[in-house]
Design an enzyme around this catalytic site. Structure first.
Site, PDB file in Angstrom:
ATOM      1  N   HIS A  45      -5.757   1.523  -1.846  1.00 24.32           N
ATOM      2  CA  HIS A  45      -4.350   1.534  -1.430  1.00 24.32           C
ATOM      3  C   HIS A  45      -3.450   1.309  -2.645  1.00 24.32           C
ATOM      4  O   HIS A  45      -3.765   0.529  -3.536  1.00 24.32           O
ATOM      5  CB  HIS A  45      -4.082   0.504  -0.328  1.00 24.32           C
ATOM      6  CG  HIS A  45      -4.152  -0.934  -0.740  1.00 24.32           C
ATOM      7  ND1 HIS A  45      -3.062  -1.629  -1.223  1.00 24.32           N
ATOM      8  CD2 HIS A  45      -5.165  -1.827  -0.705  1.00 24.32           C
ATOM      9  CE1 HIS A  45      -3.402  -2.878  -1.457  1.00 24.32           C
ATOM     10  NE2 HIS A  45      -4.680  -3.027  -1.169  1.00 24.32           N
ATOM     11  N   GLU A 188      -1.046  -0.278   3.368  1.00 26.72           N
ATOM     12  CA  GLU A 188      -2.237  -1.057   3.694  1.00 26.72           C
ATOM     13  C   GLU A 188      -1.870  -2.505   3.978  1.00 26.72           C
ATOM     14  O   GLU A 188      -2.426  -3.132   4.894  1.00 26.72           O
ATOM     15  CB  GLU A 188      -3.246  -0.979   2.539  1.00 26.72           C
ATOM     16  CG  GLU A 188      -4.606  -1.607   2.838  1.00 26.72           C
ATOM     17  CD  GLU A 188      -4.719  -3.067   2.440  1.00 26.72           C
ATOM     18  OE1 GLU A 188      -5.770  -3.681   2.710  1.00 26.72           O
ATOM     19  OE2 GLU A 188      -3.747  -3.624   1.871  1.00 26.72           O
ATOM     20  N   GLU A 189      -0.944  -3.048   3.204  1.00 29.83           N
ATOM     21  CA  GLU A 189      -0.606  -4.466   3.310  1.00 29.83           C
ATOM     22  C   GLU A 189       0.137  -4.811   4.602  1.00 29.83           C
ATOM     23  O   GLU A 189       0.316  -5.986   4.914  1.00 29.83           O
ATOM     24  CB  GLU A 189       0.244  -4.892   2.110  1.00 29.83           C
ATOM     25  CG  GLU A 189      -0.451  -4.792   0.755  1.00 29.83           C
ATOM     26  CD  GLU A 189      -1.546  -5.813   0.562  1.00 29.83           C
ATOM     27  OE1 GLU A 189      -1.823  -6.588   1.499  1.00 29.83           O
ATOM     28  OE2 GLU A 189      -2.133  -5.855  -0.541  1.00 29.83           O
ATOM     29  N   ASP A 211     -11.222  -2.054  -3.048  1.00 25.32           N
ATOM     30  CA  ASP A 211     -10.099  -2.985  -2.901  1.00 25.32           C
ATOM     31  C   ASP A 211     -10.378  -4.233  -3.732  1.00 25.32           C
ATOM     32  O   ASP A 211     -11.252  -4.210  -4.610  1.00 25.32           O
ATOM     33  CB  ASP A 211      -9.900  -3.327  -1.414  1.00 25.32           C
ATOM     34  CG  ASP A 211      -8.461  -3.680  -1.065  1.00 25.32           C
ATOM     35  OD1 ASP A 211      -7.736  -4.197  -1.943  1.00 25.32           O
ATOM     36  OD2 ASP A 211      -8.057  -3.455   0.081  1.00 25.32           O
TER      37      ASP A 211
END
Length: 337
Positions: A45, A188-189, A211
């Protein structure tokens, strides 16, 4: 919070390597190389935790909300950049000075609602003249340092380090028996949103997520709950809030690491998730495995990774991608027999 600069950088790096570059409907970056064999996606991401402007006071101070998960004590007095329509505006996250606090107040963590961003303006009109508006995104000020030959400190290594590795693997891979996708997801967060949209767009046959994960090798950590150490190899994620690795793919990665002499750590994460939590279930599902670089000081203005962990994961995945083909894919996907 998404960085257009990251997408532009990836485009520049991979445009000469890719057969096609596209974006999904949310803005996730997708590069493709090849057109036959199993479709293999490597994913990281490119968004980061940050803030958003929610109010501007008459005297020029900016109230903000967090975007993604923050601990308030990691925020106070950090320098930030506000991303406006016309450019970047520097500022600092401030609050009342300690001299004006009681001893009891000093002992309590400062809540983010008591903080503000100061850009040096003395009125709302001046804030507007500087180009700042409600809804603008804010990120920590960029920083980077090589502390030692093996320790790298920088902003948003979660997960720009993963994006860098995805791009590197895409460039290296010359396996004409697979269709390779390099994916840099958005949002993503805030809920793995770009993972869902990009998985739907690509429909890959397998997915490898890269990640970061909390390193527990500094003072104060429970080493059972947080076993990862910088410099001991990348970590294979065994479980997170929304993902469990495909067991045959997981074992193949473990066997591959042993065969080429690369170290590997293992981790679990009960309170968070990686993009694997969407790639494993969208469009009927597929074998997914997630690797994480052990990282100190996550979700702060600076974090730290190990170059040797990065290089070790690069070697492992490069070897795996080079040897992947239809027969191996069929064996991994076979549930009976």
């Amino acid at each position: 919070m998404t960085s257009k600069k990251s997408a532009k950088f990836l485009y520049k790096e991979l445009v000469d390597q890719a057969d096609e570059i596209t974006f999904d409907g949310l803005g996730s970056f997708i590069a493709r190389k090849g057109s036959k064999g199993p479709k293999v996606a490597i994913i990281a991401h490119m968004d980061e935790v940050g803030f958003i402007v929610k109010h501007i006071s008459d005297d020029g101070f900016i109230s903000f909300d967090t975007v993604g998960s923050w601990w308030t004590q990691s925020m106070l007095n950090h320098r930030v950049e506000i991303r406006t329509e016309t450019g970047k505006v520097a500022g600092i996250i401030g609050s009342i000075a300690p001299h004006a606090l009681s001893e009891a107040d000093k002992a309590r963590p400062m809540e983010h609602d008591a903080m503000f961003i100061d850009i040096g303006a003395d009125s709302a009109e001046m804030v507007a003249e500087m180009g700042v508006a409600i809804g603008d995104f804010v990120c920590p000020e960029p920083n980077f340092a090589e502390l030692t030959p093996d320790r790298i400190l920088g902003k948003a290594l979660d997960n720009r380090a993963g994006c860098a590795l995805v791009a590197e693997l895409f460039k290296r891979c010359e396996n004409e028996e697979i269709t390779l996708y390099a994916v840099a997801t958005v949002q993503e967060e805030v809920g793995l949103r770009g993972a869902q949209t990009s998985a739907e767009a690509i429909q890959p046959d397998i997915a490898i997520v890269i990640d970061t994960m909390v390193a527990g090798d500094t003072p104060g950590f429970d080493r059972i709950k947080f076993p990862l150490k910088l410099g001991s190899g990348a970590a294979l994620a065994l479980f997170d809030k929304r993902y469990i690795p495909h067991q045959k793919l997981k074992q193949d990665m473990i066997d591959t690491a042993k065969s080429i002499g690369e170290p590997m750590q293992f981790c679990t994460m009960k309170t968070g998730a990686t993009d694997g939590g969407r790639y494993n279930v969208m469009g009927g599902g597929r074998p997914v495995v997630a690797f994480c670089l052990p990282t100190r000081y996550l979700h702060a203005n600076s974090s730290m990774i190990s170059r040797s962990d990065y290089d070790s994961l690069a070697a492992l995945l490069d070897h795996f991608l080079a040897g992947y083909h239809s027969e191996k894919h069929e064996a991994i996907c076979r549930y009976i027999g």
